[in-house]
Write an enzyme that holds these catalytic residues in place. Structure first.
Site, PDB file in Angstrom:
ATOM      1  N   CYS A 255     -36.458  -1.815  -6.832  1.00 55.78           N
ATOM      2  CA  CYS A 255     -36.554  -1.303  -8.182  1.00 55.78           C
ATOM      3  C   CYS A 255     -37.116  -2.370  -9.011  1.00 55.78           C
ATOM      4  CB  CYS A 255     -35.014  -0.990  -8.632  1.00 55.78           C
ATOM      5  SG  CYS A 255     -33.791  -2.651  -9.010  1.00 55.78           S
TER       6      CYS A 255
ATOM      7  N   LYS B  20     -18.617   1.698 -13.229  1.00 54.62           N
ATOM      8  CA  LYS B  20     -19.804   2.266 -12.477  1.00 54.62           C
ATOM      9  C   LYS B  20     -19.708   1.496 -10.996  1.00 54.62           C
ATOM     10  CE  LYS B  20     -24.238   1.396 -12.992  1.00 54.62           C
ATOM     11  NZ  LYS B  20     -24.654   0.787 -11.881  1.00 54.62           N
ATOM     12  N   ASN B  21     -19.869   0.340 -11.034  1.00 56.26           N
ATOM     13  CA  ASN B  21     -19.918  -0.641  -9.879  1.00 56.26           C
ATOM     14  C   ASN B  21     -18.732  -0.837  -8.992  1.00 56.26           C
ATOM     15  OD1 ASN B  21     -22.650  -0.720 -10.698  1.00 56.26           O
ATOM     16  ND2 ASN B  21     -22.456  -2.956 -11.088  1.00 56.26           N
TER      17      ASN B  21
ATOM     18  N   ASP C 190     -25.711  -8.938 -15.028  1.00 52.44           N
ATOM     19  CA  ASP C 190     -25.877  -7.734 -15.431  1.00 52.44           C
ATOM     20  C   ASP C 190     -25.677  -7.973 -17.057  1.00 52.44           C
ATOM     21  OD1 ASP C 190     -26.537  -6.354 -13.349  1.00 52.44           O
ATOM     22  OD2 ASP C 190     -24.655  -5.560 -13.132  1.00 52.44           O
TER      23      ASP C 190
ATOM     24  N   ARG D 144     -29.762   2.464  -5.638  1.00 50.13           N
ATOM     25  CA  ARG D 144     -29.458   1.480  -4.450  1.00 50.13           C
ATOM     26  C   ARG D 144     -28.067   1.686  -3.841  1.00 50.13           C
ATOM     27  NH1 ARG D 144     -32.763  -1.685  -2.163  1.00 50.13           N
ATOM     28  NH2 ARG D 144     -30.985  -3.443  -1.986  1.00 50.13           N
TER      29      ARG D 144
ATOM     30  N   ARG E  98     -27.518   5.983 -17.232  1.00 50.20           N
ATOM     31  CA  ARG E  98     -27.138   5.519 -15.595  1.00 50.20           C
ATOM     32  C   ARG E  98     -25.701   4.719 -15.729  1.00 50.20           C
ATOM     33  NH1 ARG E  98     -31.021   1.943 -12.916  1.00 50.20           N
ATOM     34  NH2 ARG E  98     -28.949   1.833 -11.828  1.00 50.20           N
TER      35      ARG E  98
ATOM     36  N   ARG F  52     -34.851  -6.439  -3.808  1.00 52.64           N
ATOM     37  CA  ARG F  52     -33.568  -5.974  -3.397  1.00 52.64           C
ATOM     38  C   ARG F  52     -33.676  -5.482  -1.842  1.00 52.64           C
ATOM     39  NH1 ARG F  52     -30.897  -2.932  -8.489  1.00 52.64           N
ATOM     40  NH2 ARG F  52     -28.935  -3.711  -7.560  1.00 52.64           N
ATOM     41  N   PRO F  53     -33.910  -6.407  -1.099  1.00 53.26           N
ATOM     42  CA  PRO F  53     -33.845  -6.019   0.288  1.00 53.26           C
ATOM     43  C   PRO F  53     -32.425  -5.819   0.821  1.00 53.26           C
ATOM     44  CG  PRO F  53     -34.220  -8.460   0.188  1.00 53.26           C
ATOM     45  CD  PRO F  53     -34.106  -8.058  -1.267  1.00 53.26           C
ATOM     46  N   ILE F  54     -32.294  -5.183   2.049  1.00 53.41           N
ATOM     47  CA  ILE F  54     -31.105  -4.930   2.700  1.00 53.41           C
ATOM     48  C   ILE F  54     -30.570  -5.712   3.842  1.00 53.41           C
ATOM     49  CG2 ILE F  54     -30.737  -2.682   1.495  1.00 53.41           C
ATOM     50  CD1 ILE F  54     -31.709  -1.452   4.274  1.00 53.41           C
ATOM     51  N   ASP F  55     -31.558  -6.829   4.055  1.00 57.10           N
ATOM     52  CA  ASP F  55     -31.238  -7.532   5.306  1.00 57.10           C
ATOM     53  C   ASP F  55     -29.776  -8.045   5.740  1.00 57.10           C
ATOM     54  OD1 ASP F  55     -31.919  -9.111   2.818  1.00 57.10           O
ATOM     55  OD2 ASP F  55     -32.339 -10.820   4.132  1.00 57.10           O
ATOM     56  N   LEU F  56     -29.268  -8.500   4.613  1.00 59.79           N
ATOM     57  CA  LEU F  56     -27.943  -9.079   4.740  1.00 59.79           C
ATOM     58  C   LEU F  56     -26.915  -8.015   5.282  1.00 59.79           C
ATOM     59  CD1 LEU F  56     -27.701 -11.570   1.601  1.00 59.79           C
ATOM     60  CD2 LEU F  56     -28.162 -12.138   3.999  1.00 59.79           C
TER      61      LEU F  56
END
Ligand code: UD1
Length: 418
Positions: free
Chosen positions: A120, A24-25, A307, A96, A399, A125-129
């Site tokens: 979540c 999936k990933n 995980d 995400r 999922r 889980r930020p997206i700054d990077l």
């Protein structure tokens, strides 16, 4: 709200083979990367999971033509009429990975407008990077009213150092750099096999990338990318989950796997006393009696995967002695501990640490899957727990695990979905 449940009866001994699905990933970023060309891409070994279907819906909202042959696990993607705007907070909030379309949109249009993906249950889980990487490549980034807007006259290769080897940021930056002017170097890049898979797909599309799978990825911008066919790698987390079921409750052979992607799981299971044997593309894990509890620290790849942390916690609930887990990747990833304690486990958590004192047996009760891997952990415990366990909120489990009830039934597990 989805009210479906798994009812699992105590199964004294599981035995059999499991054919592992595509990752999936790996599939999610590769689906986003297919938007980098207007030509058709044919992706194989794509499991028809809930998250993948949501990603397909997102591509459709972007005006992309898709044809998912779910019985064959093949999806055709053609981004000829792609749109740069993904202003759909409901869908973006569901996974995400929706934000992984940002790098491709920026490359195709020099601009993109996306709803923020949101947090979540396992962490903020930020997206700054991701955004810092885009701005290093020359994009103007603005964030207002829950919308991220990216604009770049021309993306230019740059030297980018990631403060943390984020999987998603590494993927997004690679997708934004493949057609940028000149060379981009990402240092302290994530090294997960899913990154290597994405890069192998991009190379097949015509990209020039070196160093994938190491901490330094070098991307030389090319003029054009073209459509291609690609088969994604097997899912190492699904494989690891079934290997734990073997260690806990009998004997399981996972087939169609990449043992080189499963080193931390194989080593930990061997250290804990399970019997593990490998062939080129399969691994057999056998229980040898009570597991010996061990210490685990989650780390970026090739360290122990976060995980797999909930599933190992579940395994240790009935091991001998005490195990300690240090979760260093996500700040709130022990939600399964409370549910396992309801089954009679002895787990104490504090901050990012958990102490698991092994008990003889767990007992079945009504419990709730709080997130994807937490749900998998509950299944592992339910198989050996005395009596009947009822797991609700199984949409989280579905999922990420394709046909999990059928695969478990083949191992002899008494499981019903209702
Ligand atoms: C991916 C996987 C997920 C796995 C995780 C870590 C997919 C679809 N999901 O998620 O299953 O658990 O890798 O192996 O591939 N971070 C920041 N800023 C950012 C990005 C991340 O602070 O801009 C932090 C996160 O909050 C988290 C850590 O970095 O604490 C790891 O996140 P990241 O590696 O980005 O995970 P994902 O790509 O979201």
């Amino acid at each position: 709200m989805d009210n479906r449940k798994f009812i699992i009866e105590e199964t004294p001994f599981v035995k059999g083979d499991v054919l592992i699905s595509g990752s999936k990933n790996a599939a999610l970023p590769i689906m986003a990367a297919a938007l980098l060309t207007s030509e058709k891409c044919v992706l194989k070994n794509i499991p028809p999971l809930r998250d993948i279907i949501i990603m397909e819906n997102i591509l459709n909202i972007l005006n992309v033509k898709t044809d998912f042959l779910t019985n064959n696990c093949v999806i055709n993607i053609k981004g000829e009429n792609l749109s740069p705007t993904l202003d759909h907070s409901e869908l973006m909030g569901k996974i995400r990975a929706s934000f992984l379309t940002a790098g491709s949109l920026l490359t195709r249009f020099g601009k993109a407008k996306l709803s923020l993906p949101g947090g979540c249950s396992i962490g903020t889980r930020p997206i700054d990077l991701h955004l810092k990487g885009f701005s290093k490549l020359g994009a103007e980034v603005s964030k207002e009213f829950g919308i991220v807007e990216l604009k770049a006259k021309k993306l230019k290769g740059a030297e980018i150092y990631l403060d943390f080897p984020s999987v998603g940021a590494t993927e997004n930056i690679i997708m934004a750099a493949v057609k940028a002017d000149g060379i981009t170097t990402i240092s302290n890049a994530a090294q997960e096999p899913e990154i290597t898979d994405l890069c192998n797909f991009l190379i097949k599309m015509g990209a020039e990338i070196e160093g994938q799978g190491t901490d330094t990825v070098k991307i030389t911008g090319v003029k054009e990318l073209h459509g291609t066919e690609y088969t994604v790698i097997p899912d190492r987390i699904e494989a690891g989950t079934f290997m734990i079921i073997g260690a806990a409750s009998g004997e399981v052979t996972v087939k169609g796997v990449r043992p080189d992607h499963l080193r931390p799981v194989v080593n930990k299971l061997s250290e804990m006393g399970a019997s593990v044997t490998e062939k080129s593309d399969e691994i057999t894990v056998k229980s040898t009696g009570r597991i010996k509890n061990a210490d685990i620290k989650t780390l970026p790849y090739p360290g122990f995967p976060t995980d797999m942390q909930p599933q190992f916690m579940s395994l240790m609930t009935t091991g001998s002695g005490t195990g300690i887990i240090n979760e260093t990747i996500f700040e709130n990833r022990f939600l399964h501990a409370g549910e396992l304690n309801r089954m009679g486990a002895d787990i104490k958590t504090e901050g990012n640490g958990a102490v698991i004192r092994g008990v003889e047996r767990l007992t079945g009760t009504k419990i709730k899957a709080t997130d994807l891997r937490a749900g998998a952990a509950l299944i592992i415990s339910a198989i050996s727990a005395m009596g009947i366990t009822e797991i609700s909120n199984i949409e989280h489990i579905e999922r990420g695990y394709y046909n999990i009830d059928k695969k478990l039934k083949n191992l002899g597990v008494k499981i019903k979905k209702c």
